[in-house]
Design a protein around this motif. Structure first.
Motif, PDB file in Angstrom:
ATOM      1  N   ASP A 177     -12.440  32.017   2.272  1.00  0.00           N
ATOM      2  CA  ASP A 177     -12.356  31.032   1.186  1.00  0.00           C
ATOM      3  C   ASP A 177     -13.764  30.575   0.806  1.00  0.00           C
ATOM      4  OD1 ASP A 177     -10.727  29.720  -0.550  1.00  0.00           O
ATOM      5  OD2 ASP A 177      -9.629  28.603   0.966  1.00  0.00           O
ATOM      6  N   THR A 178     -14.516  31.469   0.176  1.00  0.00           N
ATOM      7  CA  THR A 178     -15.938  31.195  -0.063  1.00  0.00           C
ATOM      8  C   THR A 178     -16.344  31.389  -1.523  1.00  0.00           C
ATOM      9  OG1 THR A 178     -16.524  33.485   0.503  1.00  0.00           O
ATOM     10  CG2 THR A 178     -16.553  31.860   2.293  1.00  0.00           C
ATOM     11  N   PRO A 198     -17.481  23.326  -2.622  1.00  0.00           N
ATOM     12  CA  PRO A 198     -17.086  24.502  -1.837  1.00  0.00           C
ATOM     13  C   PRO A 198     -15.600  24.495  -1.483  1.00  0.00           C
ATOM     14  CG  PRO A 198     -19.172  23.656  -1.044  1.00  0.00           C
ATOM     15  CD  PRO A 198     -18.672  22.670  -2.051  1.00  0.00           C
ATOM     16  N   LEU A 216     -12.515  29.335   6.128  1.00  0.00           N
ATOM     17  CA  LEU A 216     -13.619  30.292   6.202  1.00  0.00           C
ATOM     18  C   LEU A 216     -13.137  31.629   6.762  1.00  0.00           C
ATOM     19  CD1 LEU A 216     -16.543  28.024   7.469  1.00  0.00           C
ATOM     20  CD2 LEU A 216     -16.486  29.322   5.331  1.00  0.00           C
TER      21      LEU A 216
END
Length: 415
Positions: free
Chosen positions: A75-76, A295, A71
């Motif tokens: 890394d989204t 995700p 995050l």
């Protein structure tokens, strides 16, 4: 231009058959009795909850830190439908170490194990098809084919002096030509039953002859308490028997797994499946139309779990074995309790006085004893007369639960 007010007394109420409803197949699905019992516990002070299938421990720090770092890197974004390549490769090596050569092209990442089960069923079955399931069973496996319009016939395990066992001949007789799908879960939720290698071989050979797909839910494979560990570097004893040990990767077999149990990642919703390469393009379409992808930062946590989690998983299994034995011994001392020690999973599924209506009994236990167990009927009619206790927690917590159960049974017997 005026409009009628739907809240006014004069606004016509449509006939019942015209009310907006879900389609009949969905309305006919059974709701979760475990949730029903848990809902009864809301507002009850100091309930000890053993109803859900998860540990009372949080996910290990090294996994949480990997997600936090991902995050922090931003890394989204969307990823490949079937999962990021590094995780698929890590999982392929992991599965290969346990069950023989497996390529990354045979592995797909999913948004939880239950999502993998739904995707697997969507791949191979549909309206009018016939499916078979071995029960008692986590209800999702029985209900998923029904959502798709298939019919489901159940084959019950048999309970005896040594616990739960498979009636192999009955299962094979039920898997008739024209059957599309077998849904089977081993180690089993709720019973802890573990399918033997010989039973798997017989079922696999039979399904091969008749062109029947097998969807094997193996999410508890690492929660296996074999007494014949073959060695630290050998897969024997580290995992329950798997259909992957016997079948090639391009047969009519889909094995579903999850990060929830072996790495305590229930809330992360991360799973995977091993399936024939020929399915992967179509599976990618289904993932796109279900969730698009898992995700990215969650997948990074999955890489950390697989790459660094083996010592943790082995210690977890040792702890669970100790908790299983501790709880089984304590329950066996209570009058009227019939408990057998299972070889897998994280539950004791046992007989209890008054469990002929296990849903009402479990609600009474919440209300009168502050004890939360899962009713056996939640896992099908074959589970009636039993209750399920998840023992993935501290032994002191188990002792407190047993004390409450003993007090409830004593009070009931004295009425």
């Amino acid at each position: 231009m005026s409009h009628a007010d739907p809240t006014s007394p004069g606004f016509p109420t449509p006939p019942m058959h015209e009310l907006p409803n879900a389609r009949e197949a969905v309305r006919a699905l059974r709701s979760s009795q475990i949730r029903e019992v848990a809902n009864a516990g809301f507002g009850v002070p100091d309930v000890l909850p053993f109803w859900f299938g998860e540990s009372d421990r949080v996910t290990p720090p090294f996994i949480r830190e990997a997600a936090a770092e991902a995050l922090g890197r931003g890394d989204t974004f969307y990823t490949h439908n079937l999962g990021i390549a590094p995780l698929r490769e890590v999982l392929a090596r992991y599965v290969s170490g346990l069950h023989g050569a497996t390529a990354a092209d045979n592995v797909a990442v999913t948004s939880a194990g239950v999502n993998a089960l739904m995707l697997a069923a969507q791949l191979v079955t549909g309206a009018g098809d016939r499916a078979v399931a071995v029960t008692p069973l986590w209800p999702n496996l029985v209900e998923i084919p029904k959502i798709l319009g298939a019919t489901v016939e159940t084959v019950p395990l048999v309970y005896g002096e040594r616990g739960w066992a498979l009636d192999l001949e009955r299962l094979l007789a039920t898997l008739t030509p024209g059957t599309k799908l077998l849904m089977i879960n081993s180690p089993n939720n709720p019973t802890g039953w573990v399918m033997t290698r010989d039973e798997q071989r017989a079922v696999l050979d039979h399904c091969r002859r008749h062109g029947i797909w097998i969807v094997a839910d193996e999410v508890y494979e690492r929660l296996y308490y074999a007494d014949d560990y073959a060695g630290e570097d050998d897969a024997t004893g580290r995992t329950a028997p798997s259909f992957l040990d016997l079948a090639s990767r391009d047969e009519r077999l889909i094995c579903v797994n999850s990060f929830s149990k072996a790495w305590l990642m229930t809330g992360w919703r991360l799973g995977w499946m091993v399936a024939p390469r020929a399915l992967m393009d179509d599976l990618g379409k289904l993932v796109e139309y279900n969730t698009s992808c898992t995700p990215s930062f969650v997948q990074q946590a999955g890489i950390a779990a697989v790459e660094h989690g083996e010592p943790f998983t082995r210690a977890l299994v040792a702890d669970l074995r100790a908790s299983r034995d501790h709880l089984a011994a304590a329950l066996a001392r209570l009058p009227g309790v019939d408990v057998k020690v299972p070889h897998g999973a994280m539950y004791l599924f046992f007989r209890l006085p008054g469990a002929q209506n296990s849903l009402e009994l479990c609600k009474a236990l919440v209300r009168d004893a502050g004890l939360g167990l899962a009713p056996g009927s939640a896992f099908g009619p074959e589970g009636e007369g039993f209750v399920r206790w998840c023992y993935a927690c501290d032994p002191a917590r188990l002792d407190a639960g047993v004390e409450r159960l003993a007090g409830y049974l004593a009070a009931r017997a004295g009425r």
